[in-house]
Scaffold this motif. Structure first.
Motif, PDB file in Angstrom:
ATOM      1  N   PRO A 241      56.551  -4.160  19.172  1.00 36.55           N
ATOM      2  CA  PRO A 241      57.254  -5.099  18.293  1.00 36.55           C
ATOM      3  C   PRO A 241      57.969  -6.182  19.113  1.00 36.55           C
ATOM      4  O   PRO A 241      58.416  -5.895  20.223  1.00 36.55           O
ATOM      5  CB  PRO A 241      58.276  -4.226  17.584  1.00 36.55           C
ATOM      6  N   GLY A 242      58.068  -7.366  18.544  1.00 38.55           N
ATOM      7  CA  GLY A 242      58.620  -8.497  19.289  1.00 38.55           C
ATOM      8  C   GLY A 242      57.732  -8.722  20.503  1.00 38.55           C
ATOM      9  O   GLY A 242      56.523  -8.811  20.380  1.00 38.55           O
ATOM     10  N   LEU A 243      58.361  -8.782  21.686  1.00 32.24           N
ATOM     11  CA  LEU A 243      57.565  -8.944  22.906  1.00 32.24           C
ATOM     12  C   LEU A 243      57.699  -7.702  23.773  1.00 32.24           C
ATOM     13  O   LEU A 243      57.410  -7.730  24.964  1.00 32.24           O
ATOM     14  CB  LEU A 243      58.048 -10.164  23.692  1.00 32.24           C
ATOM     15  N   SER A 244      58.154  -6.574  23.166  1.00 29.48           N
ATOM     16  CA  SER A 244      58.574  -5.436  23.991  1.00 29.48           C
ATOM     17  C   SER A 244      57.462  -4.802  24.807  1.00 29.48           C
ATOM     18  O   SER A 244      57.723  -4.165  25.802  1.00 29.48           O
ATOM     19  CB  SER A 244      59.254  -4.387  23.117  1.00 29.48           C
ATOM     20  N   THR A 245      56.200  -4.952  24.421  1.00 26.13           N
ATOM     21  CA  THR A 245      55.132  -4.392  25.246  1.00 26.13           C
ATOM     22  C   THR A 245      54.109  -5.461  25.629  1.00 26.13           C
ATOM     23  O   THR A 245      52.977  -5.154  25.948  1.00 26.13           O
ATOM     24  CB  THR A 245      54.408  -3.243  24.521  1.00 26.13           C
ATOM     25  N   GLU A 246      54.538  -6.716  25.590  1.00 25.52           N
ATOM     26  CA  GLU A 246      53.568  -7.768  25.902  1.00 25.52           C
ATOM     27  C   GLU A 246      53.462  -7.952  27.414  1.00 25.52           C
ATOM     28  O   GLU A 246      54.171  -8.749  28.015  1.00 25.52           O
ATOM     29  CB  GLU A 246      53.950  -9.076  25.227  1.00 25.52           C
ATOM     30  N   ILE A 247      52.552  -7.221  28.019  1.00 23.46           N
ATOM     31  CA  ILE A 247      52.367  -7.354  29.456  1.00 23.46           C
ATOM     32  C   ILE A 247      51.580  -8.633  29.747  1.00 23.46           C
ATOM     33  O   ILE A 247      50.967  -9.217  28.860  1.00 23.46           O
ATOM     34  CB  ILE A 247      51.626  -6.144  30.027  1.00 23.46           C
ATOM     35  N   LEU A 248      51.596  -9.015  31.013  1.00 22.80           N
ATOM     36  CA  LEU A 248      51.071 -10.312  31.402  1.00 22.80           C
ATOM     37  C   LEU A 248      49.605 -10.515  31.015  1.00 22.80           C
ATOM     38  O   LEU A 248      49.223 -11.576  30.532  1.00 22.80           O
ATOM     39  CB  LEU A 248      51.246 -10.479  32.913  1.00 22.80           C
ATOM     40  N   SER A 249      48.771  -9.489  31.217  1.00 23.26           N
ATOM     41  CA  SER A 249      47.348  -9.709  30.934  1.00 23.26           C
ATOM     42  C   SER A 249      47.123  -9.940  29.442  1.00 23.26           C
ATOM     43  O   SER A 249      46.231 -10.677  29.040  1.00 23.26           O
ATOM     44  CB  SER A 249      46.505  -8.545  31.435  1.00 23.26           C
ATOM     45  N   LEU A 250      47.983  -9.343  28.618  1.00 24.91           N
ATOM     46  CA  LEU A 250      47.893  -9.572  27.180  1.00 24.91           C
ATOM     47  C   LEU A 250      48.311 -11.000  26.853  1.00 24.91           C
ATOM     48  O   LEU A 250      47.706 -11.679  26.026  1.00 24.91           O
ATOM     49  CB  LEU A 250      48.814  -8.569  26.476  1.00 24.91           C
ATOM     50  N   ARG A 251      49.348 -11.451  27.539  1.00 26.91           N
ATOM     51  CA  ARG A 251      49.828 -12.818  27.314  1.00 26.91           C
ATOM     52  C   ARG A 251      48.761 -13.830  27.762  1.00 26.91           C
ATOM     53  O   ARG A 251      48.548 -14.846  27.102  1.00 26.91           O
ATOM     54  CB  ARG A 251      51.136 -13.046  28.074  1.00 26.91           C
ATOM     55  N   ILE A 252      48.089 -13.536  28.879  1.00 30.06           N
ATOM     56  CA  ILE A 252      47.020 -14.425  29.355  1.00 30.06           C
ATOM     57  C   ILE A 252      45.914 -14.489  28.309  1.00 30.06           C
ATOM     58  O   ILE A 252      45.437 -15.561  27.940  1.00 30.06           O
ATOM     59  CB  ILE A 252      46.455 -13.918  30.703  1.00 30.06           C
TER      60      ILE A 252
END
Lengths: 304, 448
Positions: A241-252
């Motif tokens: 939820p929110g950005l709590s598990t948004e790791i870099l590769s997911l963001r890329i």
């Protein structure tokens, strides 16, 4: 051309095919990515049509809260996951380093989690974490406890993805540590037994130091992998939820496909690459230093 | 001799004319399609219930026209990735594509979709009985037209780039049996909706009020926007200033929070499939989302609520505004068989085929299809859906190239409101500030 110079050329000639493969397979894509990170490039354009914007993508990233947060999540995730996995994996290897009947079957069973496709792992854990029909909450409720918001609360969601990753990758460390343990020189361990070392002393003073080179390589491999984990988290939480598990590769991934900013995604990938390179070099230098230290000690011994 | 020849010619012409007349009467306009006979069209469709229904009627097209159709069916997000690559090539492989509504902005802006004017002007191609006025106008405005108001809507400067096909709007699905049991009236406005949503868990322990999308990212944003339009809000004003943090925006965020808080357990991680599953499994009493899910609720192999579901219009806030979304079909600029592709497009969206596809389980694109007696007999909810479409709001979310970034930001921030107790006003102020920066960089304030 003289025979001498032809002779000098020969080794390079033999090296050339490998060099060519390396240039195309490795340097070309990396250079392409570095070039792309200087462009304002949208996937509907060809690379030639994209506008050159210099370092703008990088400046934008450093000013972007979401990117910083995602970098933080990645570092935290990698540190937590690798620490837990190292302790568990090495611990299990030490426990199972003995002659048990059916050891080879056990070993195969232990490494099963690693062999499952990441998407399946993600789906499996997502269903186990399901708030009403998942096995965890069902069990908790049948014991009279309240259910845990596994994936719907920020901190729990982070813990949940850590648990899934530890489940999947501890066997990797286990199997490498076990191999290292079984190839240790029996003489050193026997000598320590004769000198009256306890089991703990054997582990701390003999086994772990001798396993260290293997452990360092293992640690490095896991660290690099944990920086790049994508599918399991994508399926389990999609960064929320929110950005709590948004790791870099997911963001890329999201920057490239959802926000359609290929240049920015390339810049992020480069930053990730730099972080990984720094890690690798640190390990490399540490190894070199260790070797040098060992050589110095040997030299001192020989002199004496 | 000469006279004879003339006679033969006139006889031949007469025969041809008679044949043509017969052909038209049958609905077989063979000579229109004759030049393209034997052509193979490659089309790109999403894996979606509507398009599965389309596959059932497609063989009929080949039979009538002699034009072969090869279908490349992909998951809808994958489809967009593939199209992004395909459309930048000099010669594309696709002759007709189905696109997700938010791709309209990107494709039209990059000049990758054919303007359909030249086809509708061509007397050899355009069917005079097409009746474009019967197409659902909210859909056409949302999915088909670009270049008018705000750039992405119809208006004096707009033109048509695609035709809605597999489009969707929102309706309120509710459990008739539960509502009857407790004597609850079907909500017609937002106050009633929120009241009922929180009343249900008290009356039916273990059951959530309304199942809603809420997962971080696109889903939470979608759920928020669904309430924003009827409650009177918009993301931007007419000069692209973000007004998402207006009192209406805060009301929409609060409405979503109330719905999720009173909804089924674990609702904060729901995507549309999970929310629909919750309603299907009887763990929530209402579900307000796309009409595309209705067929699933009546499928006894998946649903435990067959025959218990009633449908009502999306409740009114300060105005009526149900969502518009889904897919449209268009011809890529780099297609190789554009005219034949247009004929297929026109055939698929004609009155006859729209009805045939709807009967096979697809989403109609025409008002007349929703009014059809046969369809209403097979799918009793069709009349309500047709009614809902009269209020379909083509501008419930902006369709601009920067939308991907802003949408994701709304979605993650809304997820923080739902799960971490972030204050809605503060959250939306943040979104507005970041949206302004994105819009500024993209040049939306150049003229201010």
């Amino acid at each position: 051309m003289s025979i001498a110079s032809t002779n000098r050329m020969t080794p390079y000639l033999f090296l050339a095919p490998a060099g060519l493969v390396l240039a195309f397979a490795l340097f070309y894509p990396i250079c392409y990515m570095i070039y792309a990170s200087f462009l304002d490039w949208n996937p509907s354009q060809r690379i030639g049509e994209a506008e050159f914007v210099g370092l703008r993508n990088y400046f934008k990233l450093f000013g972007d809260d979401a990117f910083r947060e995602s970098m933080g999540v990645t570092l935290k995730f990698a540190a937590v996951v690798v620490t837990i996995e190292m302790f568990l994996g090495v611990g299990l290897a030490l426990l199972l380093d003995r002659n048990i009947r059916g050891m080879s079957v056990l070993r195969t069973l232990f490494i099963l989690p690693m062999m499952i496709a990441p998407i399946v792992v993600g789906l499996m854990w997502r269903y186990m974490y399901h708030p009403t029909v998942g096995i965890f909450n069902k069990t908790l409720k049948s014991w009279g406890f309240d259910g845990i918001p596994w994936l719907s609360d920020g901190s729990w969601a982070f813990a949940s993805v850590v648990i899934a990753d530890v489940w999947q990758w501890t066997p990797f460390i286990f199997i490498l540590s076990l191999a290292a343990l079984q190839s240790l020189p029996a003489s050193a361990i026997e000598a320590s037994k004769i000198d009256g070392a306890s089991d703990w002393q054997q582990i701390i003073y003999i086994k772990l130091p001798l396993m260290l080179p293997v452990l360092i390589v293992t640690l490095l491999l896991r660290l690099i992998d944990s920086f790049k984990v994508l599918e399991v988290i994508l399926v389990m939480t999609n960064g929320g939820p929110g950005l709590s598990t948004e790791i870099l590769s997911l963001r890329i991934n999201r920057t490239a496909s959802e926000f359609r900013e290929l240049g920015e995604a390339a810049a992020m990938s480069n930053l990730l690459l730099i972080v990984l390179l720094i890690l690798t070099f640190t390990m490399f230098i540490y190894n070199k230093a260790q070797d040098a230290r060992a050589a110095r000690l040997r030299a001192v011994e020989e002199e004496a | 001799m000469k006279a004879n020849k003339t006679k033969i010619w006139s006889a031949a012409i007469a025969v041809t004319l008679t044949y043509t007349g017969v052909a038209y009467a049958d609905g077989h306009t063979a000579d229109v399609y004759a030049p393209y006979e034997g052509t193979t069209l490659v089309v790109n469709f999403p894996a979606h219930p509507h398009y599965n229904a389309v596959l059932e009627v497609l063989p009929e097209f080949t039979e009538q026209t002699g034009i072969e159709v090869e279908v490349d069916q992909l998951q809808y997000l994958k489809m967009r990735e593939r199209q992004t690559l395909e459309l930048t090539k000099d010669e594309g492989d696709y002759d007709l594509i189905s696109y997700v509504v938010f791709s309209k902005a990107d494709y039209v802006y990059a000049d990758q979709l054919e303007n359909l004017a030249k086809y509708f002007m061509n007397p050899r191609l355009a069917d005079p009985n097409y009746d474009a006025g019967d197409l659902i106008d909210g859909y056409v405005a949302n999915i088909g037209v670009a270049g008018g108001e705000k750039g992405y809507l119809p208006g004096p400067t707009g033109s048509l780039f695609g035709i809605p096909f597999g489009s969707e709007t929102s309706v309120l699905a509710y459990r008739k049996d539960i509502f009857e049991k407790h004597g609850i009236d079907v909500p017609t406005n937002y106050n009633q909706l929120l009241e009922v949503a929180c009343q249900i868990p008290e009356l039916e322990p273990g059951m959530g009020g309304m199942a809603s999308r809420a997962a971080s990212g696109h889903q939470a944003s979608h759920a928020f926007l669904l309430h924003l339009a009827p409650l009177g809000g918009r993301v931007f004003d007419s000069e692209w200033n973000p007004i998402i943090n207006s009192p209406e925006g805060v009301a929409a965020a609060n409405a979503l929070k109330t719905i999720v808080d009173c909804g089924p357990e674990g609702g904060t991680t729901f995507g549309p499939a999970e929310a629909a599953a919750s309603f299907q499994q009887g763990t929530s009493a209402m579900f307000m989302d796309s009409i595309a899910f209705a067929a699933g609720f009546e499928d006894p192999s998946k649903s435990t609520v067959v025959g218990k579901v009633g449908y009502a219009l999306h409740p009114e806030g300060v105005r009526r505004g149900s969502q518009t979304g889904g897919f449209g079909i268009g011809i890529p600029s780099n297609a190789q068989n554009k005219e034949a592709a247009f004929l297929l497009m026109q055939w698929l969206t004609s009155k006859e085929q729209d009805l045939a596809i709807a009967m096979a389980g697809g989403n109609p694109s025409r008002f007349s299809t929703y009014e059809d007696a046969g369809l209403n007999e097979k799918y009793p909810y069709s009349a309500t859906f047709g009614e809902a479409l009269k209020y379909a709001d083509p501008d419930w979310r902006p369709i601009i190239p920067t939308w991907g970034t802003i949408n994701a930001d709304i979605g993650t921030t809304m997820s923080q409101v739902l799960t971490e107790g972030l204050d809605p006003q503060e959250a939306l102020d943040g979104v507005a500030e970041r949206a302004r920066a994105v819009m500024d960089e993209a040049g939306y304030y150049t003229w201010q």
